[in-house]
Design a protein around this motif. Structure first.
Motif, PDB file in Angstrom:
ATOM      1  N   ILE A 319       5.449  -1.287  -7.807  1.00 53.13           N
ATOM      2  CA  ILE A 319       5.714  -0.630  -6.531  1.00 53.13           C
ATOM      3  C   ILE A 319       6.041  -1.692  -5.489  1.00 53.13           C
ATOM      4  N   ALA A 320       7.149  -1.519  -4.800  1.00 57.67           N
ATOM      5  CA  ALA A 320       7.498  -2.463  -3.733  1.00 57.67           C
ATOM      6  C   ALA A 320       6.423  -2.427  -2.650  1.00 57.67           C
ATOM      7  N   ALA A 321       6.122  -3.592  -2.102  1.00 57.03           N
ATOM      8  CA  ALA A 321       5.064  -3.671  -1.086  1.00 57.03           C
ATOM      9  C   ALA A 321       5.365  -2.771   0.103  1.00 57.03           C
ATOM     10  N   GLY A 322       6.623  -2.746   0.522  1.00 57.83           N
ATOM     11  CA  GLY A 322       7.003  -1.906   1.655  1.00 57.83           C
ATOM     12  C   GLY A 322       6.590  -2.521   2.978  1.00 57.83           C
ATOM     13  N   PRO A 323       6.838  -1.806   4.080  1.00 61.60           N
ATOM     14  CA  PRO A 323       6.491  -2.323   5.409  1.00 61.60           C
ATOM     15  C   PRO A 323       4.992  -2.576   5.550  1.00 61.60           C
ATOM     16  N   ALA A 324       4.646  -3.532   6.385  1.00 61.96           N
ATOM     17  CA  ALA A 324       3.241  -3.888   6.588  1.00 61.96           C
ATOM     18  C   ALA A 324       2.411  -2.709   7.088  1.00 61.96           C
ATOM     19  N   GLN A 325       3.022  -1.833   7.895  1.00 60.59           N
ATOM     20  CA  GLN A 325       2.293  -0.705   8.468  1.00 60.59           C
ATOM     21  C   GLN A 325       1.963   0.360   7.440  1.00 60.59           C
ATOM     22  N   GLY A 326       2.758   0.468   6.388  1.00 63.24           N
ATOM     23  CA  GLY A 326       2.515   1.474   5.371  1.00 63.24           C
ATOM     24  C   GLY A 326       2.887   2.873   5.824  1.00 63.24           C
ATOM     25  N   PRO A 327       2.573   3.889   5.010  1.00 64.21           N
ATOM     26  CA  PRO A 327       3.018   5.255   5.292  1.00 64.21           C
ATOM     27  C   PRO A 327       2.083   6.078   6.170  1.00 64.21           C
ATOM     28  N   LEU A 328       0.888   5.585   6.460  1.00 60.98           N
ATOM     29  CA  LEU A 328      -0.097   6.358   7.213  1.00 60.98           C
ATOM     30  C   LEU A 328      -0.117   5.931   8.686  1.00 60.98           C
ATOM     31  N   PRO A 329      -0.623   6.783   9.575  1.00 63.02           N
ATOM     32  CA  PRO A 329      -0.688   6.412  11.000  1.00 63.02           C
ATOM     33  C   PRO A 329      -1.503   5.142  11.207  1.00 63.02           C
TER      34      PRO A 329
END
Length: 396
Positions: A319-329
């Motif tokens: 799984i790509a790490a993705g943005p530092a903020q992630g998908p949650l608020p």
């Protein structure tokens, strides 16, 4: 038999909020391991080939802890007592038959229990048996306990409770995630749509309970704070009057502990991921029962969030790490480094600088005061001179 009681209030006045666990009858150690269905459901033996939580510290903010329980000896690191009890051990404020240590011990066991007996084959074994527990007994001081955990090396913070927020509740969670600490909190067991704290704070991963068939518990609070589901129905836990007692329990409390344990596994294997990126792995690998898949739910759903956690795929899947903020608020801006004073949570500066009008008012008051003082001095001098003149005339 499933316990129907929800949101078990903590003993006496020992905790401001409610611990999210309802306990049922006793069980033997052997039966406890047989009934520990989450480990089988998760494929724990295979997951432990990737990580056990070794080197990871999970801070558990709770009512108290029985550190001498046979399934938890040696699993604790140094913590701090933020409770009103002598040692955070249930020594006062207890209702008959209750022990303040029960709930914290249960959570610690779910996360990092090692069992006992030959090869640790009996009793409670946690999902992250290699992790350590930082015990933080708490009474009206969740924010202080959170900041302590961050400043003393915790990697994960488990919050299996709900309470009225203080001015610093959300700011302290902001502080934690900014420092790379993952915060996990329970949604509550009221069975309604009320948003609780601390789970409502941005940055906290909100967790509800699911049964062994993947169905969400009717007791979960259902709203936008629910991010993920984890086992929280008919869970064997280390709990009772002695170092060898067990109970069967329900609640989002247990579910929260299972997510914290999964995070410990992920933190060991992926130490460079941010809290948001850890959450991303949990979200991207979450599952749904077939009946809910068939409904084509729009995720996140208020009853299911993104689905139930699957530790094995979260550890193994590419799984790509993705943005530092992630998908949650997540909280925005920079976190306050010091505890927030009351009033500041509403955007009010508790010690505001003076504006121009305030300064003019202050300077005017000072000017008037100075004139009054000068007038008094002049009046005193004149009076003294008249008195001296009178005295000269009398004695001359």
């Amino acid at each position: 038999m499933r316990v129907t009681r929800t949101l078990r209030a903590t003993v006496g006045a020992a905790l401001t909020g409610a611990l999210l666990l309802a306990a049922g009858g006793t069980a033997s150690a052997d039966q406890t391991r047989k009934d520990l269905w989450p480990l089988e459901a998760f494929g724990a033996q295979q997951a432990w080939q990737s990580a056990t939580g070794k080197g990871i510290t999970v801070a558990v903010i709770d009512g108290g802890f029985r550190k001498s329980h046979q399934d938890l000896t040696g699993q604790f690191v140094r913590g701090e007592n933020f409770a009103n009890t002598t040692q955070g051990d249930g020594s006062k404020d207890l209702a008959p038959g209750e022990d303040l240590r029960d709930h914290g011990t249960a959570m610690a066991g779910i996360i990092a229990g090692h069992g006992h007996g030959a090869g640790g084959s009996d009793g409670v074994k946690g999902l992250a048996p290699g992790a350590k527990i930082m015990p933080l007994p708490m009474y009206k001081n969740d924010a202080a306990a959170t900041r302590y955990a961050v400043d003393h090396g915790a990697d994960v913070i488990n919050m299996s409770f709900v309470e009225s927020p203080s001015a610093d509740t959300c700011a302290s969670i902001h502080y934690a995630v900014e420092k790379g600490v993952v915060v996990v909190a329970g949604v509550g067991n009221d069975g309604n749509s009320v948003k609780n704290y601390p789970v409502a704070c941005p940055g906290a991963i909100g967790v509800g309970a699911v049964d062994e068939f993947g169905e969400a518990s009717d007791a979960n609070n259902t709203n936008s704070t629910l991010d993920l589901l984890a086992p929280g129905v008919k869970i064997p836990v280390a709990m009772g009057k002695s170092d060898s007692d067990y109970r069967t329990a329900d609640g989002s409390s247990a579910a929260t502990a299972y997510v914290s344990a999964t995070v410990a596994l992920l933190k060991e294997k992926f130490p460079d991921l941010t809290p948001g990126q850890i959450a991303n792995r949990l979200v991207k690998t979450a599952g749904l029962p077939q009946a809910q898949k068939d409904k084509h739910l729009q995720l996140p759903d208020t009853h299911y969030g993104y689905g139930f956690i699957q530790p094995g795929p979260a550890l193994r899947r590419d799984i790509a790490a993705g943005p530092a903020q992630g998908p949650l608020p997540m909280p925005k801006g920079e976190a306050p480094q010091e505890p927030v004073k009351a009033g500041a949570d509403k955007g009010q500066d508790p010690d505001p600088p003076m504006g121009g009008k305030q300064k003019l008012m202050l300077y005017g008051a000072i000017g008037v005061g100075a004139l009054v003082v000068v007038g008094i001095v002049i009046a005193v001098v004149v009076a003294m001179r008249r008195r001296n003149n009178t005295r000269t005339q009398a004695w001359g």
